[in-house]
Scaffold this active site. Structure first.
Site, PDB file in Angstrom:
ATOM      1  N   SER A 203       0.856  -1.190   0.000  1.00 13.33           N
ATOM      2  CA  SER A 203       0.000   0.000   0.000  1.00 13.33           C
ATOM      3  C   SER A 203       0.892   1.241   0.000  1.00 13.33           C
ATOM      4  O   SER A 203       1.703   1.395  -0.905  1.00 13.33           O
ATOM      5  CB  SER A 203      -0.958  -0.029   1.200  1.00 13.33           C
ATOM      6  OG  SER A 203      -1.914   1.011   1.101  1.00 13.33           O
ATOM      7  N   THR A 204       0.773   2.107   1.003  1.00 13.32           N
ATOM      8  CA  THR A 204       1.527   3.362   1.016  1.00 13.32           C
ATOM      9  C   THR A 204       3.028   3.106   0.910  1.00 13.32           C
ATOM     10  O   THR A 204       3.599   2.376   1.704  1.00 13.32           O
ATOM     11  CB  THR A 204       1.237   4.137   2.310  1.00 13.32           C
ATOM     12  OG1 THR A 204      -0.169   4.266   2.474  1.00 13.32           O
ATOM     13  CG2 THR A 204       1.873   5.517   2.273  1.00 13.32           C
ATOM     14  N   HIS A 229      -2.556  -1.178  -3.420  1.00 16.64           N
ATOM     15  CA  HIS A 229      -3.704  -0.290  -3.259  1.00 16.64           C
ATOM     16  C   HIS A 229      -3.519   0.935  -4.147  1.00 16.64           C
ATOM     17  O   HIS A 229      -2.632   1.751  -3.907  1.00 16.64           O
ATOM     18  CB  HIS A 229      -3.856   0.146  -1.799  1.00 16.64           C
ATOM     19  CG  HIS A 229      -4.171  -0.976  -0.865  1.00 16.64           C
ATOM     20  ND1 HIS A 229      -3.906  -0.918   0.483  1.00 16.64           N
ATOM     21  CD2 HIS A 229      -4.753  -2.190  -1.078  1.00 16.64           C
ATOM     22  CE1 HIS A 229      -4.297  -2.039   1.063  1.00 16.64           C
ATOM     23  NE2 HIS A 229      -4.807  -2.824   0.135  1.00 16.64           N
ATOM     24  N   MET A 322      -0.184   1.209   5.144  1.00 20.20           N
ATOM     25  CA  MET A 322      -0.974   1.594   6.313  1.00 20.20           C
ATOM     26  C   MET A 322      -2.076   0.559   6.538  1.00 20.20           C
ATOM     27  O   MET A 322      -2.635   0.025   5.590  1.00 20.20           O
ATOM     28  CB  MET A 322      -1.599   2.969   6.070  1.00 20.20           C
ATOM     29  CG  MET A 322      -2.353   3.537   7.254  1.00 20.20           C
ATOM     30  SD  MET A 322      -1.237   4.303   8.427  1.00 20.20           S
ATOM     31  CE  MET A 322      -2.407   5.211   9.439  1.00 20.20           C
ATOM     32  N   ASP A 325      -4.497  -4.729   6.089  1.00 22.76           N
ATOM     33  CA  ASP A 325      -4.889  -5.569   4.966  1.00 22.76           C
ATOM     34  C   ASP A 325      -3.762  -6.546   4.643  1.00 22.76           C
ATOM     35  O   ASP A 325      -2.614  -6.147   4.484  1.00 22.76           O
ATOM     36  CB  ASP A 325      -5.208  -4.704   3.741  1.00 22.76           C
ATOM     37  CG  ASP A 325      -5.827  -5.503   2.608  1.00 22.76           C
ATOM     38  OD1 ASP A 325      -6.431  -6.562   2.878  1.00 22.76           O
ATOM     39  OD2 ASP A 325      -5.710  -5.070   1.442  1.00 22.76           O
TER      40      ASP A 325
END
Length: 382
Positions: A203-204, A229, A322, A325
């Site tokens: 993600s991030t 993501h 973050m 997940d």
């Protein structure tokens, strides 16, 4: 265009008017459209953890605002008059690094520019809010607010932002698990095969982490399935950029794509991706089911399908991001015999997803980013 000088001490007290990060996350919105600024302000202030400290119609107005008060996060349009967002971003990162979330339109040109912004220091991409269908508005608001909170937790070269308070006044929308897409039982994985499959969640900060990982893989690396993501329209451009710099083929996944050595499939934005098996053949399917862990695509969906259809033939990797997940999915994969690797804290932009997977006991190894590729290759040959 002079910006306030960077804070190199890391002390929060050295940053003007910041206070403590247990307070609200203060956001500066930079966009040349008055309607977008208004919509963004309404969306962000619907979250009790976020406060819009101001808006700016161009980078010059933004610099003036930053000179008076430094925000925790900037949302930045990349297509503006006077100075484009990429030029502003480069100067900002050179002079006064502040976490930046790129706000882009859902166009091919917009996605290419937004990805260039990520390469120049932005930490997240969001799409400009569009006020139409109720479901879209609700999902869009969740994604925008989550992106800002992730950016506020991101670490940077010149300073590190501490943990964000989890206190909030309004009810939190129920977070769906992977159960809504696929049940957790009835494993159909073969006990042993000749091929390994790598599944990756990020993600991030993941766009850069994936580049580092995939560039280091040889042309005959095991087949790879990736959930990053990212909004729709952006994953195709992202895959294309990676394909140009990697020895393996990288492409945005479509239904029934085969998972084969030397190929990485990236889940399309706004669609879940599942690993399936037919005889000795691995392939993927995509669907537009509900958000899982507030995401679509969701890492947990891919990981659960991998535990069911590939079992001990899986090498799982969870990278910077973050939230949580992928953490439960890693536990399921490990129980099915997979070997799982988490990126270590020092090399993560946000040590959220890997940390949660480690806490739940789903990880076999914790490695710095630059060592993951060689370990994956070694495990893929066992």
């Amino acid at each position: 265009m002079a910006l306030p000088q960077p804070n190199t001490s890391g002390a929060i007290s050295d940053i003007p008017n910041r206070g403590r990060l247990s307070r609200k996350i203060r956001v500066l919105i930079v966009d040349d459209s008055a309607s977008v600024r208004q919509s963004m302000k309404a969306v962000l202030e619907s979250d009790s953890m976020i406060e819009v400290m101001g808006t700016a119609q161009d980078p010059f107005a933004a610099v003036e605002r930053i000179g008076k008060e430094v925000p925790d996060v900037i949302t930045l349009d990349v297509e503006m008059p006077k100075m484009d967002g990429i030029t502003f971003l480069k100067r900002l990162m050179a002079q006064r690094p502040i976490p930046v979330v790129v706000c882009s339109s859902l166009t091919e040109e917009g996605s290419a520019t937004a990805l260039a912004a990520l390469e120049n220091g932005a930490v997240e991409i969001i799409t400009k809010p569009q006020m139409n269908a109720k479901g879209f508005i609700e999902e869009s608001a969740l994604r925008i607010c989550d992106a800002v909170k992730a950016a506020a937790a991101a670490s940077h070269r010149l300073r590190r932002i501490g943990p964000i308070s989890s206190k909030r006044k309004e009810p939190v929308p129920k977070k769906q698990s992977a159960d809504i897409i696929m049940s957790a039982n009835n494993s159909s994985a073969m006990i042993q095969t000749t091929e390994k499959v790598i599944v990756v969640g990020a993600s991030t900060g993941g766009t850069e982490a994936l580049r580092v990982l995939l560039e280091a893989l040889p042309a005959n690396a095991p087949g790879i399935c990736i959930v990053q993501h990212m909004p729709e329209k952006f994953t195709a451009q992202f895959a294309s950029r990676l394909d140009q710099c990697c020895q393996i083929q990288v492409k945005e996944a479509v239904d029934n794509d085969s998972v084969i050595p030397g190929r990485a499939l990236i889940a399309p934005g706004n669609k879940h991706m599942l690993l399936k098996r037919s005889g000795a053949r691995y392939y993927v399917t995509t669907n537009d089911g509900p958000l899982v862990n507030r995401h679509r695509p969701a890492v947990d969906v891919l990981f659960r399908s991998a535990s069911r259809y590939a079992g001990s033939n899986v090498v799982g990797v969870i990278l910077t991001g973050m939230g949580d997940d992928g953490a439960r999915g890693m536990v399921e994969m490990k129980k099915a015999g997979a070997h799982n690797i988490a990126q270590d804290e020092n090399t993560c932009v946000v040590y959220g997803m890997p940390h949660e997977a480690v806490k739940l006991g789903g990880v076999n190894q914790v490695l710095p980013l630059e060592k993951i590729a060689s370990e994956v290759v070694k495990l893929g040959r066992i």
